[in-house]
Design a protein around this motif. Sequence first.
Motif, short mmCIF file in Angstrom:
data_model
loop_
_atom_site.label_atom_id
_atom_site.label_comp_id
_atom_site.label_asym_id
_atom_site.label_seq_id
_atom_site.Cartn_x
_atom_site.Cartn_y
_atom_site.Cartn_z
N SER A 1 19.40 -35.09 -22.16
CA SER A 1 18.00 -35.19 -22.56
C SER A 1 17.33 -33.82 -22.52
O SER A 1 17.69 -32.97 -21.71
CB SER A 1 17.25 -36.15 -21.63
OG SER A 1 17.32 -35.70 -20.29
N CYS B 1 7.12 -42.08 -28.20
CA CYS B 1 7.99 -43.16 -27.72
C CYS B 1 9.45 -42.74 -27.77
O CYS B 1 10.22 -42.99 -26.82
CB CYS B 1 7.78 -44.42 -28.55
SG CYS B 1 6.15 -45.16 -28.37
N ALA B 2 9.84 -42.10 -28.86
CA ALA B 2 11.23 -41.67 -29.01
C ALA B 2 11.60 -40.67 -27.92
O ALA B 2 12.70 -40.73 -27.34
CB ALA B 2 11.44 -41.05 -30.40
N LEU C 1 10.18 -40.31 -24.90
CA LEU C 1 10.21 -40.96 -23.59
C LEU C 1 11.45 -41.83 -23.42
O LEU C 1 12.11 -41.81 -22.37
CB LEU C 1 8.95 -41.81 -23.39
CG LEU C 1 7.63 -41.02 -23.28
CD1 LEU C 1 6.44 -41.98 -23.28
CD2 LEU C 1 7.63 -40.17 -22.00
N GLU C 2 11.79 -42.61 -24.46
CA GLU C 2 12.94 -43.50 -24.37
C GLU C 2 14.25 -42.73 -24.31
O GLU C 2 15.22 -43.18 -23.70
CB GLU C 2 12.93 -44.49 -25.53
CG GLU C 2 11.79 -45.51 -25.42
CD GLU C 2 11.66 -46.41 -26.62
OE1 GLU C 2 12.65 -46.58 -27.36
OE2 GLU C 2 10.56 -46.98 -26.82
N ASN D 1 14.61 -40.25 -22.59
CA ASN D 1 14.69 -39.81 -21.19
C ASN D 1 14.65 -41.00 -20.22
O ASN D 1 14.27 -40.86 -19.06
CB ASN D 1 13.55 -38.84 -20.89
CG ASN D 1 13.81 -37.46 -21.45
OD1 ASN D 1 14.44 -36.63 -20.81
ND2 ASN D 1 13.35 -37.22 -22.68
N GLY D 2 15.01 -42.17 -20.71
CA GLY D 2 15.20 -43.31 -19.82
C GLY D 2 14.03 -44.26 -19.67
O GLY D 2 14.13 -45.24 -18.93
N PHE D 3 12.90 -43.98 -20.31
CA PHE D 3 11.76 -44.89 -20.21
C PHE D 3 12.04 -46.17 -21.00
O PHE D 3 12.65 -46.12 -22.07
CB PHE D 3 10.48 -44.23 -20.75
CG PHE D 3 9.88 -43.22 -19.82
CD1 PHE D 3 8.71 -43.50 -19.12
CD2 PHE D 3 10.47 -41.98 -19.63
CE1 PHE D 3 8.16 -42.56 -18.26
CE2 PHE D 3 9.93 -41.03 -18.77
CZ PHE D 3 8.76 -41.33 -18.08
N GLN D 4 11.57 -47.29 -20.45
CA GLN D 4 11.75 -48.57 -21.13
C GLN D 4 10.39 -49.12 -21.54
O GLN D 4 9.42 -49.07 -20.78
CB GLN D 4 12.43 -49.58 -20.19
CG GLN D 4 13.85 -49.20 -19.80
CD GLN D 4 14.77 -49.17 -21.02
OE1 GLN D 4 14.68 -50.04 -21.89
NE2 GLN D 4 15.65 -48.18 -21.06
N PRO D 5 10.30 -49.67 -22.76
CA PRO D 5 9.02 -50.23 -23.19
C PRO D 5 8.63 -51.45 -22.37
O PRO D 5 9.48 -52.16 -21.85
CB PRO D 5 9.26 -50.62 -24.66
CG PRO D 5 10.72 -50.56 -24.87
CD PRO D 5 11.34 -49.78 -23.78
N THR E 1 7.57 -55.10 -21.69
CA THR E 1 7.78 -56.37 -22.38
C THR E 1 6.78 -57.38 -21.85
O THR E 1 6.54 -57.46 -20.65
CB THR E 1 9.20 -56.90 -22.15
OG1 THR E 1 9.44 -57.02 -20.74
CG2 THR E 1 10.23 -55.97 -22.75
#
Length: 209
Positions: free
Chosen positions: A2, A22-23, A25-26, A28-32, A34
């Motif tokens: 990353s 968003c791209a 952060l994700e 680098n392991g971030f999850q949206p 839910t």
Amino acid sequence: MSEILIKIDSDRSISDVFQDNCAALEANGFQPVTTHSLKDSKVVFVLGGPGSGKGTQCKRIVERYKVTHFSAGDLLRAEVASGSEKGKELEETMKEGKLVPLEVTLGLIEDAMKRSGDSPSFLIDGFPREINQGLEFERLITPCCVVLSYECSEEVMMQRPLERGKTSERADDNEETIKKRFHTFKESMMPVLNYYDKEGKLRKINDGL
């Protein structure tokens, strides 16, 4: 690997910039986040007469499993303690050992579930008290996955609330009200237990020791 520094061109629409955020952060392991629907929740109903020990057992279950616990009785008592008009009516009903109207109990439980911080599992203590409560809960919210029924003698169930009443200051922890609660419990519980037994969801637990 990353990237630590990510440059984002912000001279574009808000939506386009957000998509790049968003791209990054994700990557680098971030999850949206839910959104959890109550329809997807796992619900366990916990039943037993006054003093059967269901509240104590619920506390121990919470220590071991990731589950949100609340007592239908505690929710009702909190409404009484609020001093609202609804609370005053509930207090009189509870002193008589009678069942609280279905829509009131169901509304308090649903509100508590929504305030639970997106919990996936619930342990609901003291509910349902009659078959219509359970059926309406399952119709409007979600079906339960199992029903735990704690069983012990009336002698034990009388002794425990009376002992608790020495310090609890609960309006229903007195001998006269406890006897009324026994009567209401016996009349209303058999159809509930029989229904969930036929559904294959009932688990009986002896808690008289």
